[in-house]
Design an enzyme around this catalytic site. Structure first.
Site, short mmCIF file in Angstrom:
data_model
loop_
_atom_site.label_atom_id
_atom_site.label_comp_id
_atom_site.label_asym_id
_atom_site.label_seq_id
_atom_site.Cartn_x
_atom_site.Cartn_y
_atom_site.Cartn_z
N PRO A 7 0.81 -1.22 0.00
CA PRO A 7 0.00 0.00 0.00
C PRO A 7 0.84 1.27 0.00
CG PRO A 7 -0.63 -1.51 1.78
CD PRO A 7 0.66 -1.96 1.23
N GLU A 8 0.72 2.05 -1.06
CA GLU A 8 1.29 3.39 -1.12
C GLU A 8 0.10 4.34 -1.22
OE1 GLU A 8 4.35 3.75 -4.11
OE2 GLU A 8 4.85 1.62 -3.97
#
Length: 292
Positions: free
Chosen positions: A2-3
DNA sequence: AGCTCTTCCTGAAAGC
DNA sequence: TGCTTTCAGGAAGAGC
């Protein structure tokens, strides 16, 4: 992993189902990724979730002051960082519990907000209501909001490699390895270039590339590599549009040269050796491509 | 200031 | 086949 786009996708999902609901109890599994697990379990019950917001890669749940009997009369923020494999979403109690689910927030309507994290590289912590501005200030600027002038100022004179600065959350908040590589490919800038050596046209190109890449990735609900799914459990689509990340040996979409992988700033970095010209020193010593 | 190395953790994939 | 090793990586801390 997750960015910014993946966290934004999760946040948008949570925003439709969480605000207005109250946490009635907290159940904990493994807690080594939680700053103060006992305080968390004690202070959150009775509080209503007011807003859901993304701060870089953090998810912020803004909670009200709660019932005075149970907790101090002050708003609290719950901050959740998904690390590599974290997931946060709402389920019904009868729904199967995914392996590695370590936190259950039981809501007043019977549903559960669950936190699942295989590798437990995530973080969970509370920040007092009046400390949230200080927390926000400890992070860099939102890359989707930063002006051209501020963008240049943040990088001007920095002698670190551009890739390292893009990953530094104190410079910009929310960019990780995938979107750093995608943005640098888009802007035709080699990851090992020193920021101070970038021309202003390159900096302008980079800022626009970051915006374009992040906006498209958000529109595609993020990149699903290995484990990422949104708050509803659906994978994203953006991994199909990757131009550099994970494409070692495959042809560059622009020029056809083979995408290379090298370690830059301690991370696997994918780039086109033809479109993204290596800095002079790295070219001479072969350093940018030495460690593969 | 900025780089490299190490640690945390698990599961997938590669190696033997 | 089945076991062992390696690798991936966000962030923080140590040491240079």
């Amino acid at each position: 992993m997750p960015e910014l786009p993946e966290v934004e996708t999760i946040v948008r999902g949570l925003r439709t189902v969480l605000p207005g609901h109250t946490i009635v109890s907290v159940r904990l599994g493994k807690t080594d990724f939680i700053e103060e697990p006992l305080a968390l379990a004690e202070l959150l019950p009775g509080r209503r979730i007011e807003t859901v917001e993304r701060l870089g890669k953090f998810i912020r749940l803004q909670l009200n002051a709660g019932s005075a009997a149970k907790s101090p009369d002050r708003p609290i923020n719950l901050l959740v960082h998904l690390g590599m494999t974290g997931w946060l979403g709402v389920r019904r109690p009868e729904d199967p519990v995914a392996p590695h689910t370590h936190v259950f927030f039981e809501l007043e309507d019977g549903r559960e907000l669950r936190y699942t994290d295989i590798r437990r590289f995530g973080q969970m912590r509370m920040v007092a209501g009046d400390q949230i501005d200080a927390f926000r200030d400890s992070l860099g600027q939102e890359p989707l909001e930063i002006s051209a002038g501020e963008f240049h100022k943040r990088l001007a004179g920095r002698r670190a490699r551009i890739k390292a600065l893009l990953l530094d959350q104190r410079v910009f908040r929310g960019i990780g390895n995938i979107y750093a590589d995608e943005s640098l490919w888009q802007a035709r800038i080699h990851p090992a270039r020193l920021a101070a050596r970038l021309h202003s046209t390159e900096l302008g190109r980079l800022r626009q590339a970051i915006r374009r890449v992040l906006q498209h990735a958000i529109a595609d609900r993020g990149s699903s590599i290995a484990t990422f799914v949104d708050a509803e459990g659906q994978p994203g689509e953006y991994q199909q549009r990757h131009r550099a990340y994970g494409r070692e040996g495959k042809p560059c979409f622009r020029c056809g040269a083979k995408i290379r992988r090298a370690i830059v700033a301690g991370r696997s970095s994918y780039f086109c050796p033809h479109c993204q010209t290596a800095p002079r020193r790295a070219r001479a010593s072969g350093k940018a491509e030495a460690r593969v």
